[in-house]
Write a protein that holds these residues in place. Sequence first.
Motif, mmCIF file in Angstrom:
data_model
loop_
_atom_site.group_PDB
_atom_site.id
_atom_site.type_symbol
_atom_site.label_atom_id
_atom_site.label_comp_id
_atom_site.label_asym_id
_atom_site.label_seq_id
_atom_site.Cartn_x
_atom_site.Cartn_y
_atom_site.Cartn_z
ATOM 1 N N GLY A 1 -2.917 -1.888 -11.592
ATOM 2 C CA GLY A 1 -3.536 -2.207 -10.314
ATOM 3 C C GLY A 1 -3.487 -3.693 -10.050
ATOM 4 O O GLY A 1 -3.088 -4.497 -10.897
ATOM 5 N N HIS A 2 -3.884 -4.061 -8.830
ATOM 6 C CA HIS A 2 -3.911 -5.474 -8.443
ATOM 7 C C HIS A 2 -4.979 -5.642 -7.372
ATOM 8 O O HIS A 2 -4.968 -4.958 -6.348
ATOM 9 C CB HIS A 2 -2.548 -5.892 -7.895
ATOM 10 C CG HIS A 2 -2.512 -7.282 -7.345
ATOM 11 N ND1 HIS A 2 -2.877 -8.382 -8.090
ATOM 12 C CD2 HIS A 2 -2.167 -7.764 -6.107
ATOM 13 C CE1 HIS A 2 -2.740 -9.471 -7.346
ATOM 14 N NE2 HIS A 2 -2.328 -9.118 -6.148
ATOM 15 N N LYS A 3 -5.947 -6.532 -7.652
ATOM 16 C CA LYS A 3 -7.058 -6.772 -6.731
ATOM 17 C C LYS A 3 -7.724 -5.443 -6.393
ATOM 18 O O LYS A 3 -8.198 -4.753 -7.279
ATOM 19 C CB LYS A 3 -6.579 -7.556 -5.509
ATOM 20 C CG LYS A 3 -6.083 -8.963 -5.882
ATOM 21 C CD LYS A 3 -5.700 -9.792 -4.678
ATOM 22 C CE LYS A 3 -5.273 -11.194 -5.123
ATOM 23 N NZ LYS A 3 -4.804 -12.031 -4.019
ATOM 24 N N SER A 4 -7.726 -5.025 -5.123
ATOM 25 C CA SER A 4 -8.426 -3.783 -4.758
ATOM 26 C C SER A 4 -7.530 -2.554 -4.835
ATOM 27 O O SER A 4 -7.964 -1.442 -4.534
ATOM 28 C CB SER A 4 -8.990 -3.911 -3.338
ATOM 29 O OG SER A 4 -7.927 -4.094 -2.407
ATOM 30 N N SER A 5 -6.275 -2.733 -5.241
ATOM 31 C CA SER A 5 -5.328 -1.606 -5.262
ATOM 32 C C SER A 5 -5.310 -0.915 -6.619
ATOM 33 O O SER A 5 -5.123 -1.568 -7.648
ATOM 34 C CB SER A 5 -3.912 -2.100 -4.935
ATOM 35 O OG SER A 5 -3.846 -2.610 -3.633
ATOM 36 N N ASP A 6 -5.473 0.409 -6.620
ATOM 37 C CA ASP A 6 -5.321 1.237 -7.813
ATOM 38 C C ASP A 6 -3.905 1.808 -7.779
ATOM 39 O O ASP A 6 -3.625 2.748 -7.027
ATOM 40 C CB ASP A 6 -6.372 2.357 -7.804
ATOM 41 C CG ASP A 6 -6.274 3.266 -9.020
ATOM 42 O OD1 ASP A 6 -5.223 3.267 -9.700
ATOM 43 O OD2 ASP A 6 -7.245 3.999 -9.282
ATOM 44 N N TYR A 7 -3.005 1.222 -8.571
ATOM 45 C CA TYR A 7 -1.604 1.630 -8.512
ATOM 46 C C TYR A 7 -1.405 3.088 -8.946
ATOM 47 O O TYR A 7 -0.540 3.777 -8.405
ATOM 48 C CB TYR A 7 -0.737 0.708 -9.379
ATOM 49 C CG TYR A 7 -0.483 -0.673 -8.802
ATOM 50 C CD1 TYR A 7 -1.103 -1.105 -7.631
ATOM 51 C CD2 TYR A 7 0.398 -1.547 -9.417
ATOM 52 C CE1 TYR A 7 -0.857 -2.368 -7.109
ATOM 53 C CE2 TYR A 7 0.653 -2.817 -8.903
ATOM 54 C CZ TYR A 7 0.017 -3.213 -7.749
ATOM 55 O OH TYR A 7 0.269 -4.462 -7.233
ATOM 56 N N ARG B 1 0.858 -1.177 0.000
ATOM 57 C CA ARG B 1 0.000 0.000 0.000
ATOM 58 C C ARG B 1 0.905 1.241 0.000
ATOM 59 O O ARG B 1 2.131 1.145 -0.114
ATOM 60 C CB ARG B 1 -0.935 -0.015 1.210
ATOM 61 C CG ARG B 1 -1.729 -1.304 1.370
ATOM 62 C CD ARG B 1 -2.682 -1.550 0.223
ATOM 63 N NE ARG B 1 -3.809 -0.629 0.245
ATOM 64 C CZ ARG B 1 -4.824 -0.656 -0.600
ATOM 65 N NH1 ARG B 1 -4.849 -1.573 -1.560
ATOM 66 N NH2 ARG B 1 -5.810 0.211 -0.516
#
Length: 535
Positions: A126-132, A105
């Motif tokens: 992004g990955h899963k719930s993460s917006d890179y 995070r």
Amino acid sequence: MTALSYAHGTSDTPLLGQTIGENLARTVAAFPDRDALVDVPTGRRWTYAQLHAETEVLARALLARGVAKGDRVGLWAVNCAEWVLVQYATARIGAIMVNINPAYRAHELEFVLRQAGIGLLIASTGHKSSDYRALVAQVRDNCPELRETVFLGDPGWAELTAAAPAVSPEQLAAREAELSCDDPINIQYTSGTTGFPKGATLSHHNILNNGYWVGETIGYTEQDRVCVPVPFYHCFGMVMGNLGATSHGACIVIPAPSFEPAATLRAVAQERCTSLYGVPTMFIAELNLPDFATYDLSSLRTGIMAGSPCPVEVMKRVVTEMHMSEVSICYGMTETSPVSCQTRRDDDLERRTATVGRVLPHIEVKVVDPATGVTLPRGEAGELCTRGYSVMLGYWEEPEKTAEAVDAGRWMHTGDLAVMREDGCLQITGRIKDMIIRGGENIYPREIEEFLYGHPKIADVQVVGVPHEKYGEEVLACVILRDPAESLTLAEIQDFCRERLAHYKVPARLRTLESFPMTVSGKVRKIELRERYGS
């Protein structure tokens, strides 16, 4: 006289004295038309000649962007073909690739960007719930050395590769000629169970040779096809997987961006993979698929299981039902590139489940008294230390922490408790920091765990030490029940233990859980169990 707990892996085959780029070029010359990389989710595939050509384009593009030898290039992405291209392209220009955990995070991302001094970041969107994109924007102003971020799948990636013609093949060759196999090429951040993670700095020599010897030990040739569902950002994926394959002309098969049991078995069947990697929990998930029997896994012969001990029954099913008769157990750590010990192709079931095998060629191991550093007789538990080509250059810009881990004799102190048997095989019995000291008595959690696995109600168990006013620490058993509808009392556990274990090893407390907190590499976070249930 009892032999000492020391072993040295000998071999008539010398270490590779090449850079990663030189080794890849050698493989390309030998097997230009063989499959090198298959990205199953996107249907893309590369021969060795094509892979070499595409890494050359990316290497020239990075040079055009001003990436100098020793500059840090961050890679924050899930498993994909571009991950592999960046790994080899950065190696070819002498840039230091910094692996960034896809689960990070903002706070963790900022720490790594700043600590490593990353100038160029290549990232998934992004990955899963993460917006890179949002996370990079959030930390961008606090990372003054970060000049540019390129997102995979964005126009920015195409713009980056389009810059390649500005640098000639001759200019790339000139850069490659400046490189030494001892140059730092990779920074991998350790899991950081306490405080911030440390950046293990690894050279071409470290990781190329380790990937090569892991592959040699399980007999890789250009005929092999290696399914890699473990993360590339970890040594298991990028060293034992990618470098293990390319140093032998084998093919890397990417089954999915992150682990999916069904996607993994589909990829094995579709691509006729001969080797499959995973931690024990991954193999358990695959074996437990309702339609497991429908997958044709007959092409498999080998693979690697690492990360934690493999239960005997799971190993039996992997060998018989998954056709992995030559499956190998590996032991290592990021700081040692990673593997120090490995079981051999002809080792029996006992060695593959009770031990982590023997030392690899060109590496030394010893088991020492943690207090004195003196090498112990075989059969006695102590700290496992390892020395050789695989030991990291150090923790990035942290000389004091490096000196705490690597002593003056260049021995890496693993922090793991181990026993070297008379046959030279090593048993890992726990972590020094996991050892429980109750009223002056040393208690090794692994011993109690192995005993409690024999309880008919217990499916899984983790033992930790928790604070106690009188004794300093006491034993807490955290268990997962075979049947969640049943119950298990502390009195039942204590009655089960009393006749077979010394009184101070008998659990004083019990917690029944549905699951254990895990690290991304498949290890149980014992520190979290202590923190949650220690009060």
